[in-house]
Design a protein around this motif. Sequence first.
Motif, short mmCIF file in Angstrom:
data_model
loop_
_atom_site.label_atom_id
_atom_site.label_comp_id
_atom_site.label_asym_id
_atom_site.label_seq_id
_atom_site.Cartn_x
_atom_site.Cartn_y
_atom_site.Cartn_z
N ARG A 124 86.28 12.91 59.23
CA ARG A 124 85.37 12.98 58.07
C ARG A 124 85.61 11.80 57.13
O ARG A 124 84.66 11.20 56.62
CB ARG A 124 85.59 14.29 57.30
N GLU A 125 86.86 11.49 56.91
CA GLU A 125 87.18 10.37 56.03
C GLU A 125 86.58 9.07 56.56
O GLU A 125 85.96 8.31 55.81
CB GLU A 125 88.70 10.24 55.91
N ARG A 126 86.74 8.83 57.82
CA ARG A 126 86.25 7.59 58.41
C ARG A 126 84.73 7.57 58.52
O ARG A 126 84.10 6.52 58.32
CB ARG A 126 86.87 7.40 59.79
N LEU A 127 84.12 8.73 58.82
CA LEU A 127 82.68 8.79 59.04
C LEU A 127 81.89 8.91 57.74
O LEU A 127 80.98 8.11 57.48
CB LEU A 127 82.37 9.98 59.95
N VAL A 128 82.23 9.91 56.91
CA VAL A 128 81.41 10.24 55.75
C VAL A 128 81.65 9.28 54.59
O VAL A 128 80.72 8.92 53.86
CB VAL A 128 81.68 11.70 55.31
N ARG A 129 82.91 8.87 54.40
CA ARG A 129 83.19 7.98 53.28
C ARG A 129 83.39 6.53 53.70
O ARG A 129 83.11 5.61 52.95
CB ARG A 129 84.42 8.49 52.52
N GLY A 130 83.85 6.32 54.94
CA GLY A 130 84.11 4.96 55.37
C GLY A 130 82.94 4.25 56.01
O GLY A 130 82.69 3.09 55.73
N PHE A 131 82.21 4.97 56.88
CA PHE A 131 81.19 4.30 57.68
C PHE A 131 79.76 4.50 57.19
O PHE A 131 79.03 3.55 56.92
CB PHE A 131 81.30 4.75 59.14
N LEU A 132 79.34 5.76 57.08
CA LEU A 132 77.92 6.04 56.91
C LEU A 132 77.30 5.46 55.65
O LEU A 132 76.20 4.89 55.72
CB LEU A 132 77.68 7.55 56.98
N PRO A 133 77.91 5.60 54.45
CA PRO A 133 77.20 5.08 53.26
C PRO A 133 76.86 3.60 53.37
O PRO A 133 75.72 3.20 53.13
CB PRO A 133 78.20 5.36 52.13
#
Length: 466
Positions: free
Chosen positions: A406-415
């Motif tokens: 979640r950390e890597r996807l939701v806050r690190g990558f997607l935005p």
Amino acid sequence: MTTLDNATAPSTSQTPAAESAARHLWMHFARMGGRGPENPVPVITRGEGVHLWDDRGRRVLDGLAGLFVVQAGHGRRELAEVAARQACELAYFPVWGYATPPAAELAERLAHLAPGDLNRVFFTSGGGEAVESAWKVAKQYFKLVGKPLKHKVISRSVAYHGTPHGAMAITGLPKMKQDFEPLAPGGFRVPNTNIYRNPEFAGDPEAFGRWAADRVEEAILFEGPDTVAAVVLEPVQNSGGCLTAPPSYFARVREICDRHDVLLVSDEVICAFGRHGHTFACDKFGYVPDLITCAKGMTSGYGPLGALIASDRVMEPFLRPGVTFPHGYTWGGHPVSAAVALANLELMAEEGLHQRVLDNERAFGETLGKLLDLPIVGDVRGDGYFWAVELVKDKATRETFDADERERLVRGFLPGALFDNGLYCRPDDRGDVVVQLAPPLIAGQAEFDEIEGILRHTLLEATSAL
């Protein structure tokens, strides 16, 4: 190929606005450490229609209407001109025992638009204040009618209802509250209406609606009906990803509230003013609440304004001789914002934006539904111009992502990846992992296709990286 670990690639420069923001601006719901030339603050400089531009000249599609706010679209000069005229005539005066023509006219307009006998409008600066006000009204109402023990509020798990201490106590997101505890006592939670996460009901949504509504009565009975003042729910629950409810749900909750003399509060901070094709979404979903909280789309973002709308029944004891509601806000009913709201409601009516949503909501959902062929997409759900795409680690088992993912996807990558690919929207994991879409109500099929295309490209990148 973009990866989860290099999603925010270093920038070689930052604009003066980004530099000032990094030094001095305390941004909301944001991590502010590490901002600077290598990781500049995104700066939005202007908007036009359904698009935004940043300080580097990049154009992106506003897939979230700012923050579920900009119903009529960006750059509406006619609304700005109304604000300027009102500011020249009367820029400010409080509604603390006084009225201004815009506040009085807007209150009358909202009373006519609201369902049933919801005829009294208490203005706030925004949505969280409206929810805070609703709880205080409920508490004082029951004291005035001789039931002083009724003070508790029941809301749904994962639901977000605002950041003031009272509204946060109603919010059903423990991680959002833990840094600010202890909060106001009296908030209790029941299950929400996420049928995707309750697959045993997949073949019978009406049974699921009855089951979820019965959990509300169960909580009232457990706490004691003589202690419960209100049930607060959104027509479509925002946090958790656009959770809709079966038709049986709202009617049953209304019956339960009536049976136990509990006020039903429809929190429409997001859902009101056309987001679901009606001024108030409770009309669409077939129930009449005792109180409505609203904000956001009332002005299309051209001025800050919120409201609590109360029924005649709730208002009656407050009209008794000598009774005061000792509560208010400096900026509540601000004359400039009220004038803008009146103009915005008129503009939306003239352009038929509510009907536009009703005409296009199915197409929006079907366009987003094309994403279900991606292995990372587990569910697409929503209503009106308010939809969510739930992302999963395993489509067959509906397994969600762990904390590191979640950390890597939701806050690190997607935005950053979504914005770089031309779309501003909302990756969110306050419940399960979702991407939320809520464009301005002027959007149509061309925008739906653009949203789907950018999401597809970005989610394929994410899938490969994962």
